[in-house]
Design a protein around this motif. Structure first.
Motif, PDB file in Angstrom:
ATOM      1  N   MET A  69     -17.083   5.966  33.608  1.00  0.00           N
ATOM      2  CA  MET A  69     -16.655   6.345  32.260  1.00  0.00           C
ATOM      3  C   MET A  69     -15.671   5.318  31.703  1.00  0.00           C
ATOM      4  O   MET A  69     -15.772   4.907  30.546  1.00  0.00           O
ATOM      5  CB  MET A  69     -16.011   7.737  32.303  1.00  0.00           C
ATOM      6  N   GLU A  70     -14.714   4.923  32.567  1.00  0.00           N
ATOM      7  CA  GLU A  70     -13.741   3.911  32.138  1.00  0.00           C
ATOM      8  C   GLU A  70     -14.424   2.562  31.882  1.00  0.00           C
ATOM      9  O   GLU A  70     -14.078   1.845  30.946  1.00  0.00           O
ATOM     10  CB  GLU A  70     -12.665   3.757  33.216  1.00  0.00           C
ATOM     11  N   LEU A  71     -15.396   2.205  32.747  1.00  0.00           N
ATOM     12  CA  LEU A  71     -16.134   0.963  32.568  1.00  0.00           C
ATOM     13  C   LEU A  71     -16.889   0.964  31.249  1.00  0.00           C
ATOM     14  O   LEU A  71     -16.896  -0.009  30.499  1.00  0.00           O
ATOM     15  CB  LEU A  71     -17.094   0.750  33.737  1.00  0.00           C
ATOM     16  N   GLY A  72     -17.569   2.076  30.962  1.00  0.00           N
ATOM     17  CA  GLY A  72     -18.300   2.201  29.706  1.00  0.00           C
ATOM     18  C   GLY A  72     -17.392   2.118  28.502  1.00  0.00           C
ATOM     19  O   GLY A  72     -17.722   1.477  27.496  1.00  0.00           O
ATOM     20  N   ARG A  73     -16.212   2.747  28.654  1.00  0.00           N
ATOM     21  CA  ARG A  73     -15.246   2.697  27.546  1.00  0.00           C
ATOM     22  C   ARG A  73     -14.774   1.267  27.306  1.00  0.00           C
ATOM     23  O   ARG A  73     -14.660   0.812  26.158  1.00  0.00           O
ATOM     24  CB  ARG A  73     -14.061   3.605  27.864  1.00  0.00           C
ATOM     25  N   SER A  74     -14.524   0.540  28.405  1.00  0.00           N
ATOM     26  CA  SER A  74     -14.064  -0.852  28.283  1.00  0.00           C
ATOM     27  C   SER A  74     -15.131  -1.717  27.626  1.00  0.00           C
ATOM     28  O   SER A  74     -14.837  -2.558  26.765  1.00  0.00           O
ATOM     29  CB  SER A  74     -13.721  -1.416  29.661  1.00  0.00           C
ATOM     30  N   ILE A  75     -16.398  -1.529  28.041  1.00  0.00           N
ATOM     31  CA  ILE A  75     -17.490  -2.301  27.450  1.00  0.00           C
ATOM     32  C   ILE A  75     -17.635  -1.987  25.976  1.00  0.00           C
ATOM     33  O   ILE A  75     -17.837  -2.867  25.134  1.00  0.00           O
ATOM     34  CB  ILE A  75     -18.812  -2.028  28.200  1.00  0.00           C
ATOM     35  N   SER A  76     -17.517  -0.698  25.644  1.00  0.00           N
ATOM     36  CA  SER A  76     -17.647  -0.275  24.248  1.00  0.00           C
ATOM     37  C   SER A  76     -16.542  -0.880  23.390  1.00  0.00           C
ATOM     38  O   SER A  76     -16.795  -1.392  22.299  1.00  0.00           O
ATOM     39  CB  SER A  76     -17.596   1.249  24.165  1.00  0.00           C
ATOM     40  N   GLU A  77     -15.314  -0.860  23.924  1.00  0.00           N
ATOM     41  CA  GLU A  77     -14.200  -1.425  23.165  1.00  0.00           C
ATOM     42  C   GLU A  77     -14.349  -2.946  23.013  1.00  0.00           C
ATOM     43  O   GLU A  77     -14.049  -3.506  21.961  1.00  0.00           O
ATOM     44  CB  GLU A  77     -12.890  -1.089  23.873  1.00  0.00           C
ATOM     45  N   ILE A  82     -15.787  -7.683  19.702  1.00  0.00           N
ATOM     46  CA  ILE A  82     -16.625  -8.855  19.433  1.00  0.00           C
ATOM     47  C   ILE A  82     -17.281  -8.749  18.066  1.00  0.00           C
ATOM     48  O   ILE A  82     -17.280  -9.711  17.282  1.00  0.00           O
ATOM     49  CB  ILE A  82     -17.689  -9.014  20.537  1.00  0.00           C
ATOM     50  N   PHE A  83     -17.866  -7.588  17.758  1.00  0.00           N
ATOM     51  CA  PHE A  83     -18.526  -7.413  16.458  1.00  0.00           C
ATOM     52  C   PHE A  83     -17.544  -7.515  15.299  1.00  0.00           C
ATOM     53  O   PHE A  83     -17.863  -8.028  14.240  1.00  0.00           O
ATOM     54  CB  PHE A  83     -19.266  -6.077  16.423  1.00  0.00           C
ATOM     55  N   GLU A  84     -16.320  -7.021  15.510  1.00  0.00           N
ATOM     56  CA  GLU A  84     -15.322  -7.096  14.444  1.00  0.00           C
ATOM     57  C   GLU A  84     -14.918  -8.543  14.154  1.00  0.00           C
ATOM     58  O   GLU A  84     -14.543  -8.891  13.045  1.00  0.00           O
ATOM     59  CB  GLU A  84     -14.087  -6.282  14.847  1.00  0.00           C
TER      60      GLU A  84
END
Length: 410
Positions: A69-77, A82-84
Motif C-alpha cells: 500500500m505504501e509502495l503504491g502510494r509512493s508510486i502514485s505520488e 512527474i505529470f505536474e
C-alpha cells in the motif's frame, strides 16, 4: 531506537488526574498507561506537578499489505509529481541532449580538421613537383620479374608431352640453395604450378624460404588433401575435377573406402586462390591499424594543392601525427630517406615483384637493409614533404607498375 524525554504537566483535582502528552506516530494514537498517580495532601482544590519521563517511538509489526500500500502510494505520488512537472522535465531533457550533441559534434569536428589533408598555399616553384610525381615514383620502383600467374602456373614452364597419372606419386628431397625461388625450384623438377610445392610442404609464406631448408618434391603436379568426416571418394573426385582411376592409381589405393585424417595426393588439382595468395605473400594487411580516414584514393583526381587534374600514385590514410605505420607485408627495407615530394619515406621489397612505399612520415623507425615481418612498426605518421596534413601515403608496385593498393589489401 532513539529515546526522547518529554515534560508532562499533570493536573490533579480531588481524585482526578489528566495527562497531556504528545506521541510521535503517524498512526492513530495509542493509549499509554503511566504510573503517575500521587496522593494529594490537599483535601480539595487544584494542584499541578511536573514529571520527567522517557517514551519510545510507537511502531507496529511488518505487514506485506501495508508495504505494498505504501509502495503504491509512493508510486502514485511520484507519477503525479512527474505529470505536474512534465513540461519542465521535457525541456531539461532537450537541453541536456542538445548539449551532448553539441559536445560530440565539436569533438568530431576537431578530429576531422586535425586530420584533414586539405588545400595549402605553396610557392609557384613547387608546382614542378606535381609534374615529376610519376617519374619519381617510377624511380622508386625496383625491377622485378613476375614468372608466376594468378593461378600459380609458372610462365614458360616445360609442359610434358603426355602427363602420366597411372603410377603412384613419388617424392624426393631438395635442399634450398641461396638465391632459389619457389618458381625456379618447381621448374627445375619439371613442375608447372608453384601450388604443388606449397601444398606438399605446407608453406605458409614462400618469402620465408631459406637456404638449407629441405623440401619434398613430388613427381607430378598436384596438391595434398586431408580427408574430412563425411567425405567420399566420389565427392573428392567431383569437387576437384579429376578421374577416379587417376586418384586410385596415383595414391596406390586398393579400396574406395576412406577414413577421416587420411591424406591423398590429388593429381592436376590446384590450390584455391585465397590459400595461394596468402602463401605467395600477395595478401597485404592495412599499414595503419588505428582509426583513420581515407582522404584520397588511387587514380586520377584534382590535386589538393595545385588544383589541377593529376594521377594519385597511391592511397592516403589520414590520422593523427605519431600514429604507428606497419609493414603491410614481410620483406626487406631497401630504401629510407627524405624527399621533396614524399618527405620521410620507407620502401620495402617483398619479393615476387612487389614493392611498397610509405611516405610523409614524421619519424622513420626501420633501417635500410633490415628484414621486417608483416605488422612490424616501420615509422610514424606525419606531414613531411608535399603534404597538407598528417596522413600516410601508401603505394604498391608490382613488377615496376603501380597497382591500386585496395586490390591487395585484405
Amino acid at each position: 531506537m532513539k529515546i526522547s524525554t518529554y515534560n508532562f504537566l499533570i493536573f490533579s483535582d480531588i481524585g482526578f488526574m489528566e495527562v497531556i502528552s504528545f506521541v510521535q506516530d503517524s498512526r492513530p494514537s495509542r493509549k499509554i498507561n503511566l504510573p503517575l498517580f500521587q496522593k494529594n495532601n490537599y483535601s480539595s482544590g487544584f494542584s499541578t506537578e511536573i514529571r520527567n519521563f522517557s517514551i519510545k517511538k510507537v511502531s507496529g509489526p511488518f505487514s506485506i499489505k501495508i508495504f505494498f500500500m505504501e509502495l503504491g502510494r509512493s508510486i502514485s505520488e511520484s507519477s503525479e509529481l512527474i505529470f505536474e512537472n512534465l513540461s519542465k522535465i521535457a525541456l531539461s531533457s532537450i537541453i541536456m541532449l542538445a548539449l551532448l550533441a553539441a559536445g560530440w559534434g565539436a569533438f568530431k569536428a576537431g578530429y576531422y580538421f586535425e586530420n584533414f589533408t586539405g588545400p595549402l598555399s605553396i610557392q609557384a616553384s613547387d608546382g614542378s613537383d606535381i609534374e615529376n610525381l610519376n617519374k619519381i615514383m617510377s624511380e622508386f620502383a625496383l625491377d622485378g620479374s613476375q614468372d608466376v600467374a594468378e593461378d600459380g602456373s609458372i610462365a614458360d614452364a616445360a609442359i610434358p608431352l603426355k602427363n602420366s597419372y597411372t603410377s603412384p606419386v613419388s617424392f624426393q628431397t631438395y635442399t634450398v640453395q641461396y638465391g632459389d625461388a619457389i618458381s625456379t625450384i618447381a621448374r627445375k623438377f619439371g613442375l608447372t604450378n608453384v601450388g604443388t610445392l606449397i601444398s606438399v610442404n605446407d608453406i605458409s609464406n614462400v618469402r620465408q624460404l631459406a637456404a638449407g631448408q629441405k623440401l619434398k618434391i613430388p613427381s607430378v603436379d598436384g596438391i595434398i588433401y586431408t580427408v574430412k568426416a563425411g567425405d567420399s571418394i566420389n565427392s573428392i573426385v567431383e569437387k576437384n575435377k579429376i578421374s577416379l582411376k587417376e586418384l586410385l592409381d596415383v595414391n596406390d589405393l586398393t579400396s574406395e573406402v576412406l577414413h577421416a585424417g587420411q591424406q591423398l595426393f590429388l593429381p592436376r588439382a590446384a590450390l584455391d586462390q585465397k590459400t595461394l595468395k596468402t602463401a605467395m605473400g600477395d595478401r597485404f594487411i592495412m599499414p595503419i591499424s588505428a582509426k583513420f580516414r581515407w582522404s584520397s584514393p588511387f587514380g586520377w583526381r584534382e590535386d589538393p594543392i595545385a588544383h589541377v587534374r593529376s594521377f594519385h600514385t597511391g592511397t592516403d590514410m589520414a590520422c593523427p601525427t605519431g600514429t604507428p605505420i606497419l609493414a603491410s607485408m614481410s620483406g626487406k627495407v631497401i630504401t629510407t630517406g627524405v624527399n621533396r615530394v614524399y618527405g620521410n619515406y620507407v620502401i620495402i621489397d617483398h619479393g615476387n615483384g612487389y614493392q611498397t612505399l610509405y611516405a610523409h612520415m614524421s619519424k622513420i623507425i626501420a633501417q635500410k637493409g633490415q628484414w621486417v615481418s608483416q605488422g612490424t612498426r616501420i615509422g610514424l605518421v606525419g606531414s613531411t614533404g608535399y603534404s597538407t596534413g598528417p596522413h600516410l601515403h601508401f603505394t604498391v608496385y608490382k613488377n615496376g607498375k603501380m597497382v591500386n593498393p585496395l586490390s591487395v589489401l585484405k
